[in-house]
Design an enzyme around this catalytic site. Structure first.
Site, PDB file in Angstrom:
ATOM      1  N   CYS A  58       1.038  -1.309   0.548  1.00  0.00           N
ATOM      2  CA  CYS A  58      -0.181  -0.053   0.242  1.00  0.00           C
ATOM      3  C   CYS A  58       0.590   1.151   0.087  1.00  0.00           C
ATOM      4  O   CYS A  58       1.749   1.753   0.871  1.00  0.00           O
ATOM      5  CB  CYS A  58      -1.161  -0.096   1.126  1.00  0.00           C
ATOM      6  SG  CYS A  58      -1.729   1.724   1.538  1.00  0.00           S
ATOM      7  N   CYS A  61       0.546   3.228   3.409  1.00  0.00           N
ATOM      8  CA  CYS A  61       0.986   2.581   4.991  1.00  0.00           C
ATOM      9  C   CYS A  61       1.845   1.628   4.265  1.00  0.00           C
ATOM     10  O   CYS A  61       2.733   1.385   5.728  1.00  0.00           O
ATOM     11  CB  CYS A  61      -0.465   2.262   5.411  1.00  0.00           C
ATOM     12  SG  CYS A  61      -0.666   0.187   5.184  1.00  0.00           S
ATOM     13  N   CYS A 107      -7.588  -1.316   1.536  1.00  0.00           N
ATOM     14  CA  CYS A 107      -5.949  -1.798   2.687  1.00  0.00           C
ATOM     15  C   CYS A 107      -7.140  -1.984   4.165  1.00  0.00           C
ATOM     16  O   CYS A 107      -7.329  -0.950   4.176  1.00  0.00           O
ATOM     17  CB  CYS A 107      -5.259  -0.632   2.195  1.00  0.00           C
ATOM     18  SG  CYS A 107      -3.630  -1.117   3.535  1.00  0.00           S
ATOM     19  N   CYS A 110      -5.046   0.511   6.776  1.00  0.00           N
ATOM     20  CA  CYS A 110      -5.476   2.140   6.656  1.00  0.00           C
ATOM     21  C   CYS A 110      -7.102   1.815   6.403  1.00  0.00           C
ATOM     22  O   CYS A 110      -7.118   3.214   6.103  1.00  0.00           O
ATOM     23  CB  CYS A 110      -4.274   2.305   6.348  1.00  0.00           C
ATOM     24  SG  CYS A 110      -3.697   2.742   4.328  1.00  0.00           S
ATOM     25  N   CYS A 132      -8.617  -5.489  -9.753  1.00  0.00           N
ATOM     26  CA  CYS A 132      -8.870  -4.425 -10.596  1.00  0.00           C
ATOM     27  C   CYS A 132      -8.332  -2.855  -9.900  1.00  0.00           C
ATOM     28  O   CYS A 132      -8.734  -2.175  -8.363  1.00  0.00           O
ATOM     29  CB  CYS A 132     -10.089  -3.981 -11.553  1.00  0.00           C
ATOM     30  SG  CYS A 132      -9.209  -2.656 -13.021  1.00  0.00           S
TER      31      CYS A 132
END
Length: 144
Positions: A58, A61, A107, A110, A132
């Protein structure tokens, strides 16, 4: 400007920051996708056609989200994966924006917006799923 994303019901992010800290940490483009559920234009992201072996984290984070061995060529304009790195790497929630029903991918660490999940499209993958994901939501850490 898109409205602020709604919190995920029943889940608490492990990484929590006030909005001004996200704005300082992320570029305006990253902020628009990750924190406001925007979408980058198709075929413009840095990882759309990447074949590099590694882990996709991510961008907000640093949590591990996807691995290159689950990335496949869907030719949809965004990086596509058939499975997250672990069962608890991402959260899924219903998205009724744009006059349709989709499954949003966030995510789990976060709660940043990553993209959408599509199922039953007939891709020759083990899960028949296509995560996607916006390139701008990810950071590729190449394998050593």
């Amino acid at each position: 400007m898109k409205p602020r994303m709604e919190p995920v019901v029943g889940a608490t992010p492990k990484v929590v920051k006030p909005d001004h800290e996200w704005r300082e940490q992320l570029s305006p483009e990253e902020y628009a996708v990750l924190r406001q559920a925007g979408t980058e234009r198709p075929f413009t992201g840095e990882y759309t056609d990447t074949k590099t072996t590694g882990v996709y984290e991510c961008r907000a984070c640093g949590a591990e989200l996807f691995r290159s061995d689950t990335k496949f060529d869907s030719h949809c304009g965004w990086p596509s994966f058939f499975d997250p790195a672990s069962s608890d790497a991402v959260l899924l929630r219903e998205d009724r924006s744009l006059g349709m029903v989709r499954t949003e991918v966030l995510c789990a660490t976060c709660h940043s917006h990553l993209g959408h999940l599509f199922e039953g499209e007939g891709y020759a993958t083990p899960t028949d799923q296509r995560y996607c994901i916006n390139s701008i939501s990810l950071r590729l850490v190449p394998a050593e």
